[in-house]
Scaffold this motif. Structure first.
Motif, PDB file in Angstrom:
ATOM      1  N   ALA A 118       0.836  -1.210   0.000  1.00 25.47           N
ATOM      2  CA  ALA A 118       0.000   0.000   0.000  1.00 25.47           C
ATOM      3  C   ALA A 118       0.863   1.250   0.000  1.00 25.47           C
ATOM      4  O   ALA A 118       0.573   2.226  -0.713  1.00 25.47           O
ATOM      5  N   ASP A 119       1.938   1.248   0.790  1.00 27.37           N
ATOM      6  CA  ASP A 119       2.848   2.393   0.828  1.00 27.37           C
ATOM      7  C   ASP A 119       3.553   2.575  -0.511  1.00 27.37           C
ATOM      8  O   ASP A 119       3.743   3.690  -0.996  1.00 27.37           O
ATOM      9  N   LYS A 120       3.950   1.470  -1.115  1.00 27.38           N
ATOM     10  CA  LYS A 120       4.599   1.526  -2.422  1.00 27.38           C
ATOM     11  C   LYS A 120       3.668   2.155  -3.458  1.00 27.38           C
ATOM     12  O   LYS A 120       4.077   3.016  -4.243  1.00 27.38           O
ATOM     13  N   ALA A 121       2.393   1.761  -3.440  1.00 23.76           N
ATOM     14  CA  ALA A 121       1.419   2.299  -4.386  1.00 23.76           C
ATOM     15  C   ALA A 121       1.191   3.794  -4.148  1.00 23.76           C
ATOM     16  O   ALA A 121       1.039   4.574  -5.102  1.00 23.76           O
ATOM     17  N   GLU A 122       1.179   4.192  -2.867  1.00 20.50           N
ATOM     18  CA  GLU A 122       0.981   5.602  -2.527  1.00 20.50           C
ATOM     19  C   GLU A 122       2.110   6.460  -3.100  1.00 20.50           C
ATOM     20  O   GLU A 122       1.879   7.514  -3.689  1.00 20.50           O
ATOM     21  N   LEU A 123       3.334   6.009  -2.927  1.00 21.45           N
ATOM     22  CA  LEU A 123       4.473   6.774  -3.443  1.00 21.45           C
ATOM     23  C   LEU A 123       4.492   6.771  -4.972  1.00 21.45           C
ATOM     24  O   LEU A 123       4.858   7.770  -5.598  1.00 21.45           O
ATOM     25  N   ALA A 124       4.092   5.670  -5.570  1.00 21.26           N
ATOM     26  CA  ALA A 124       4.037   5.617  -7.036  1.00 21.26           C
ATOM     27  C   ALA A 124       3.022   6.622  -7.573  1.00 21.26           C
ATOM     28  O   ALA A 124       3.253   7.265  -8.601  1.00 21.26           O
ATOM     29  N   ALA A 125       1.896   6.783  -6.866  1.00 23.47           N
ATOM     30  CA  ALA A 125       0.882   7.761  -7.280  1.00 23.47           C
ATOM     31  C   ALA A 125       1.425   9.183  -7.184  1.00 23.47           C
ATOM     32  O   ALA A 125       1.171  10.032  -8.050  1.00 23.47           O
ATOM     33  N   MET A 126       2.201   9.459  -6.128  1.00 24.62           N
ATOM     34  CA  MET A 126       2.814  10.782  -5.979  1.00 24.62           C
ATOM     35  C   MET A 126       3.816  11.029  -7.101  1.00 24.62           C
ATOM     36  O   MET A 126       3.883  12.124  -7.663  1.00 24.62           O
ATOM     37  N   ALA A 127       4.596  10.003  -7.437  1.00 27.41           N
ATOM     38  CA  ALA A 127       5.570  10.137  -8.516  1.00 27.41           C
ATOM     39  C   ALA A 127       4.868  10.461  -9.834  1.00 27.41           C
ATOM     40  O   ALA A 127       5.321  11.308 -10.608  1.00 27.41           O
ATOM     41  N   SER A 128       3.745   9.800 -10.074  1.00 22.32           N
ATOM     42  CA  SER A 128       2.978  10.051 -11.292  1.00 22.32           C
ATOM     43  C   SER A 128       2.493  11.500 -11.354  1.00 22.32           C
ATOM     44  O   SER A 128       2.548  12.146 -12.411  1.00 22.32           O
ATOM     45  N   ALA A 129       2.051  12.033 -10.198  1.00 20.64           N
ATOM     46  CA  ALA A 129       1.587  13.419 -10.146  1.00 20.64           C
ATOM     47  C   ALA A 129       2.737  14.381 -10.448  1.00 20.64           C
ATOM     48  O   ALA A 129       2.558  15.393 -11.147  1.00 20.64           O
ATOM     49  N   GLU A 130       3.932  14.083  -9.926  1.00 18.56           N
ATOM     50  CA  GLU A 130       5.093  14.939 -10.199  1.00 18.56           C
ATOM     51  C   GLU A 130       5.422  14.935 -11.689  1.00 18.56           C
ATOM     52  O   GLU A 130       5.770  15.968 -12.263  1.00 18.56           O
ATOM     53  N   PHE A 131       5.314  13.771 -12.323  1.00 15.00           N
ATOM     54  CA  PHE A 131       5.625  13.710 -13.752  1.00 15.00           C
ATOM     55  C   PHE A 131       4.612  14.507 -14.559  1.00 15.00           C
ATOM     56  O   PHE A 131       4.963  15.165 -15.551  1.00 15.00           O
ATOM     57  N   HIS A 132       3.351  14.492 -14.128  1.00 16.12           N
ATOM     58  CA  HIS A 132       2.332  15.293 -14.806  1.00 16.12           C
ATOM     59  C   HIS A 132       2.658  16.783 -14.691  1.00 16.12           C
ATOM     60  O   HIS A 132       2.481  17.547 -15.651  1.00 16.12           O
ATOM     61  N   HIS A 133       3.148  17.199 -13.515  1.00 21.49           N
ATOM     62  CA  HIS A 133       3.563  18.595 -13.353  1.00 21.49           C
ATOM     63  C   HIS A 133       4.715  18.925 -14.312  1.00 21.49           C
ATOM     64  O   HIS A 133       4.746  19.990 -14.924  1.00 21.49           O
ATOM     65  N   PHE A 134       5.661  18.005 -14.424  1.00 21.39           N
ATOM     66  CA  PHE A 134       6.777  18.202 -15.352  1.00 21.39           C
ATOM     67  C   PHE A 134       6.259  18.395 -16.778  1.00 21.39           C
ATOM     68  O   PHE A 134       6.729  19.274 -17.511  1.00 21.39           O
ATOM     69  N   GLU A 135       5.303  17.574 -17.184  1.00 21.18           N
ATOM     70  CA  GLU A 135       4.769  17.680 -18.544  1.00 21.18           C
ATOM     71  C   GLU A 135       4.145  19.047 -18.806  1.00 21.18           C
ATOM     72  O   GLU A 135       4.310  19.620 -19.892  1.00 21.18           O
ATOM     73  N   GLN A 136       3.436  19.588 -17.805  1.00 25.19           N
ATOM     74  CA  GLN A 136       2.828  20.907 -17.969  1.00 25.19           C
ATOM     75  C   GLN A 136       3.897  21.985 -18.177  1.00 25.19           C
ATOM     76  O   GLN A 136       3.738  22.881 -19.014  1.00 25.19           O
ATOM     77  N   LEU A 137       4.963  21.905 -17.403  1.00 23.21           N
ATOM     78  CA  LEU A 137       6.042  22.889 -17.517  1.00 23.21           C
ATOM     79  C   LEU A 137       6.788  22.736 -18.836  1.00 23.21           C
ATOM     80  O   LEU A 137       7.106  23.722 -19.505  1.00 23.21           O
ATOM     81  N   ARG A 138       7.045  21.500 -19.243  1.00 21.54           N
ATOM     82  CA  ARG A 138       7.703  21.242 -20.528  1.00 21.54           C
ATOM     83  C   ARG A 138       6.877  21.802 -21.676  1.00 21.54           C
ATOM     84  O   ARG A 138       7.399  22.466 -22.583  1.00 21.54           O
ATOM     85  N   ASP A 139       5.567  21.557 -21.631  1.00 20.85           N
ATOM     86  CA  ASP A 139       4.690  22.042 -22.694  1.00 20.85           C
ATOM     87  C   ASP A 139       4.648  23.569 -22.722  1.00 20.85           C
ATOM     88  O   ASP A 139       4.607  24.175 -23.790  1.00 20.85           O
ATOM     89  N   ARG A 140       4.670  24.193 -21.544  1.00 22.91           N
ATOM     90  CA  ARG A 140       4.639  25.660 -21.493  1.00 22.91           C
ATOM     91  C   ARG A 140       5.926  26.246 -22.062  1.00 22.91           C
ATOM     92  O   ARG A 140       5.891  27.250 -22.779  1.00 22.91           O
TER      93      ARG A 140
END
Length: 241
Positions: A60-82
């Motif tokens: 469960a902890d592993k999945a929680e951190l993986a979800a956070m990592a996914s959110a960070e990558f989405h933030h990166f994509e927004q900045l890259r696109d901008r």
């Protein structure tokens, strides 16, 4: 973060949109630097969280951190696109900040799960506080993007819950994690100051060259506010600042 109703209305660049503000080449360069630093920070955070997930004590902890990592990558994509939207090359924009951020992560590699959680909570929060301070001086379009990518990805409540439970179960852990958090604070502030000092456009933005009203004394007050917020987060974790 909503602006209080009694707060003064934005002036200067903070009252302009990107089309108006970017007519100033120095301001445009500062924003490209800022977005490049943020983008690399989000990419590094994604990598780090994905790596830290390996230290998780449960699935469960592993999945929680993986979800956070996914959110960070989405933030990166927004900045890259901008960056692409404003005709800046994302890789070139991130490159000047890679060495400093990589060195920070090398110096602060967690030795266990709890240190990783404290780093995600404390380290990322210090960076977010710094960028929020800068965001107040940005044009409306850039400010909106910066604040969106600084949204909490779930680090705060997850880290606080896990760290407090660990200290309650084994009080001696608290002393070790308090020392670790103090080290993170020092390394994060040093890294932020180094990044700003090495980039003329960014340093001019902070000391009043581009963004009105940000003088050296205000920079000192800004770092005092960041330190104060850090102390409050330490208390939330059940640690002494």
């Amino acid at each position: 973060m909503d602006t209080p109703s009694d707060a003064p209305a934005p002036t200067g660049i903070a009252a302009q949109d990107w089309a108006q503000a970017s007519a100033d080449p120095q301001y445009r360069a500062a924003v490209v630097d800022l977005l490049g630093a943020l983008a690399y920070g989000e990419l590094a955070a994604f990598e780090r969280l994905a790596e830290d997930a390996k230290l998780a004590p449960s699935l469960a902890d592993k999945a929680e951190l993986a979800a956070m990592a996914s959110a960070e990558f989405h933030h990166f994509e927004q900045l890259r696109d901008r960056l692409r939207e404003v005709d800046a090359d994302p890789t070139e924009s991130m490159q000047p900040f890679a060495a400093a951020l990589d060195e920070f992560h090398r110096q602060t590699a967690p030795s266990d799960w709890l240190e990783g959680l404290v780093k995600a909570y404390v380290g990322d929060s210090i960076a977010s506080d710094f960028y929020r301070e800068v965001a107040a001086r940005l044009d409306t379009d850039t400010r909106g993007l910066v604040l969106r990518v600084l949204d909490d990805t779930g680090h705060a409540s997850f880290a606080v819950e896990k760290v407090r439970a660990a200290i309650e179960a084994e009080p001696r852990v608290g002393g070790r994690l308090a020392l670790w958090a103090r080290r993170l604070m020092g390394e994060a502030l040093s890294q932020a100051q180094r990044v700003v000092a090495e980039r003329d456009a960014l340093s001019n933005m902070l000391v009043g060259g581009v963004a009105e009203g940000f003088d050296l004394a205000e920079v000192g007050r800004m770092f005092s506010r960041i330190t104060e917020a850090h102390t409050k987060r330490m208390a939330a974790l059940g640690l002494a600042a």
